[in-house]
Design an enzyme around this catalytic site. Structure first.
Site, PDB file in Angstrom:
ATOM      1  N   LYS A  34       1.861   3.426   5.677  1.00 20.62           N
ATOM      2  CA  LYS A  34       1.252   3.155   6.991  1.00 20.62           C
ATOM      3  C   LYS A  34       1.822   1.876   7.620  1.00 20.62           C
ATOM      4  O   LYS A  34       2.109   1.849   8.813  1.00 20.62           O
ATOM      5  CB  LYS A  34      -0.281   3.041   6.883  1.00 20.62           C
ATOM      6  CG  LYS A  34      -0.963   4.288   6.341  1.00 20.62           C
ATOM      7  CD  LYS A  34      -2.471   4.196   6.404  1.00 20.62           C
ATOM      8  CE  LYS A  34      -3.084   3.111   5.533  1.00 20.62           C
ATOM      9  NZ  LYS A  34      -2.900   3.329   4.080  1.00 20.62           N
ATOM     10  N   ARG A  78     -11.905   3.783   7.582  1.00 15.93           N
ATOM     11  CA  ARG A  78     -11.791   4.193   6.180  1.00 15.93           C
ATOM     12  C   ARG A  78     -13.063   4.868   5.683  1.00 15.93           C
ATOM     13  O   ARG A  78     -13.125   5.267   4.521  1.00 15.93           O
ATOM     14  CB  ARG A  78     -11.545   2.945   5.325  1.00 15.93           C
ATOM     15  CG  ARG A  78     -10.099   2.796   4.851  1.00 15.93           C
ATOM     16  CD  ARG A  78     -10.066   1.492   4.102  1.00 15.93           C
ATOM     17  NE  ARG A  78      -9.010   1.320   3.162  1.00 15.93           N
ATOM     18  CZ  ARG A  78      -7.890   0.635   3.415  1.00 15.93           C
ATOM     19  NH1 ARG A  78      -7.637   0.172   4.609  1.00 15.93           N
ATOM     20  NH2 ARG A  78      -7.030   0.415   2.447  1.00 15.93           N
ATOM     21  N   ARG A 126       5.643  -2.220  -5.107  1.00 12.67           N
ATOM     22  CA  ARG A 126       5.373  -3.217  -4.065  1.00 12.67           C
ATOM     23  C   ARG A 126       4.792  -4.486  -4.701  1.00 12.67           C
ATOM     24  O   ARG A 126       5.075  -5.598  -4.275  1.00 12.67           O
ATOM     25  CB  ARG A 126       4.400  -2.624  -3.033  1.00 12.67           C
ATOM     26  CG  ARG A 126       4.193  -3.499  -1.824  1.00 12.67           C
ATOM     27  CD  ARG A 126       3.469  -2.751  -0.720  1.00 12.67           C
ATOM     28  NE  ARG A 126       2.036  -2.657  -0.976  1.00 12.67           N
ATOM     29  CZ  ARG A 126       1.177  -1.953  -0.214  1.00 12.67           C
ATOM     30  NH1 ARG A 126       1.610  -1.278   0.822  1.00 12.67           N
ATOM     31  NH2 ARG A 126      -0.106  -1.930  -0.508  1.00 12.67           N
ATOM     32  N   ARG A 163       0.348  -9.566  -3.091  1.00 11.23           N
ATOM     33  CA  ARG A 163      -0.950  -8.893  -3.089  1.00 11.23           C
ATOM     34  C   ARG A 163      -1.442  -8.646  -4.506  1.00 11.23           C
ATOM     35  O   ARG A 163      -0.867  -7.835  -5.237  1.00 11.23           O
ATOM     36  CB  ARG A 163      -0.834  -7.555  -2.351  1.00 11.23           C
ATOM     37  CG  ARG A 163      -0.704  -7.707  -0.860  1.00 11.23           C
ATOM     38  CD  ARG A 163      -0.723  -6.368  -0.184  1.00 11.23           C
ATOM     39  NE  ARG A 163      -1.925  -5.589  -0.474  1.00 11.23           N
ATOM     40  CZ  ARG A 163      -2.298  -4.540   0.225  1.00 11.23           C
ATOM     41  NH1 ARG A 163      -1.573  -4.122   1.238  1.00 11.23           N
ATOM     42  NH2 ARG A 163      -3.400  -3.888  -0.086  1.00 11.23           N
ATOM     43  N   ARG A 202      -8.430   1.888  -6.157  1.00  6.70           N
ATOM     44  CA  ARG A 202      -8.236   2.041  -4.697  1.00  6.70           C
ATOM     45  C   ARG A 202      -7.975   3.502  -4.340  1.00  6.70           C
ATOM     46  O   ARG A 202      -8.474   3.993  -3.329  1.00  6.70           O
ATOM     47  CB  ARG A 202      -7.065   1.156  -4.231  1.00  6.70           C
ATOM     48  CG  ARG A 202      -7.443  -0.323  -4.225  1.00  6.70           C
ATOM     49  CD  ARG A 202      -6.224  -1.214  -4.244  1.00  6.70           C
ATOM     50  NE  ARG A 202      -5.401  -1.077  -3.063  1.00  6.70           N
ATOM     51  CZ  ARG A 202      -4.099  -1.380  -3.032  1.00  6.70           C
ATOM     52  NH1 ARG A 202      -3.486  -1.829  -4.118  1.00  6.70           N
ATOM     53  NH2 ARG A 202      -3.423  -1.248  -1.916  1.00  6.70           N
TER      54      ARG A 202
END
Ligand code: AMP
Length: 192
Positions: free
Chosen positions: A14, A89, A128, A134, A146
């Site tokens: 996204k 969400r 990532r 993060r 998640r």
């Protein structure tokens, strides 16, 4: 005005696709994840409150993110449109967004959903995590959490937009440029 909800699980692409959309269509990017991380970095009370949830891979309470988005929309009425990334969400957030936008007569034009299988998400997020700062991308257990929260709390949002005939699925497993082409096709159709 063009209002796009860019939808998909964590790691679907996204953020990457939003950047390309902004460049092409001159829209304002509203990523609740980015806004919350900026608040956390600034050490604000909101950032600290949100961190308690996001560090565990849980969703931040609806009221908090709805207020954030409401504020951004209110103060940016002059833009060409918005790309909502990582919001809504939950169905409660989707419903609140409809209310906000309908009040301003600028409804959601469409939801573009990036469809990526779970194994691929897991691989992408861990990768990532090697380079990003993060913490929620570094721990496999948090990543699993998640994805599980996405499946239970976020997937019903797709049904919310399907019911309004605003759902457009895109194969998110293809290359970045191919995915962007598919997204652009949808956006061009929505512009007409
Ligand atoms: P993201 O960058 O979109 O993956 O978001 C990172 C984290 O921020 C999520 O795991 C949630 O804890 C929180 N978050 C971001 N957007 C929302 C939202 N719309 N509703 C609730 N929590 C959110």
């Amino acid at each position: 005005m063009l209002n796009i909800v860019l939808f998909g699980p964590p790691g679907a692409g996204k953020g990457t696709q939003s950047e390309k959309l902004i460049a092409q269509y001159n829209l304002m990017h509203l990523s609740t994840g980015d806004i919350l991380r900026a608040e956390k970095k600034a050490g604000s009370p909101l950032g600290k409150q949100a961190q308690e949830y996001s560090d565990k891979g849980l969703l931040v309470p609806d009221a908090l993110v709805i207020a954030l988005i409401e504020d951004k929309i209110k103060h940016n009425k002059q833009v060409n449109g918005f790309i909502f990334d990582g919001f809504p969400r939950t169905v409660a957030q989707a419903s609140a967004l409809d209310t906000m936008l309908n009040e301003s007569s600028i409804p959601v034009s469409g939801m573009i959903a990036l469809e990526v299988n779970e194994d691929e998400l897991f691989v992408r997020l861990l990768k990532r995590g090697e380079t990003s700062d993060r913490p929620d991308d570094k721990d496999p257990a948090i990543i699993r959490q998640r994805i599980s929260v996405y499946n239970s709390e976020t997937t019903p949002v797709a049904g919310f937009y399907s019911a309004q005939k605003k759902y457009y699925g895109v194969d998110g497993m293809k290359s970045i440029d191919t995915v962007f082409e598919s997204i652009s096709d949808v956006v061009e159709a929505l512009k007409k």
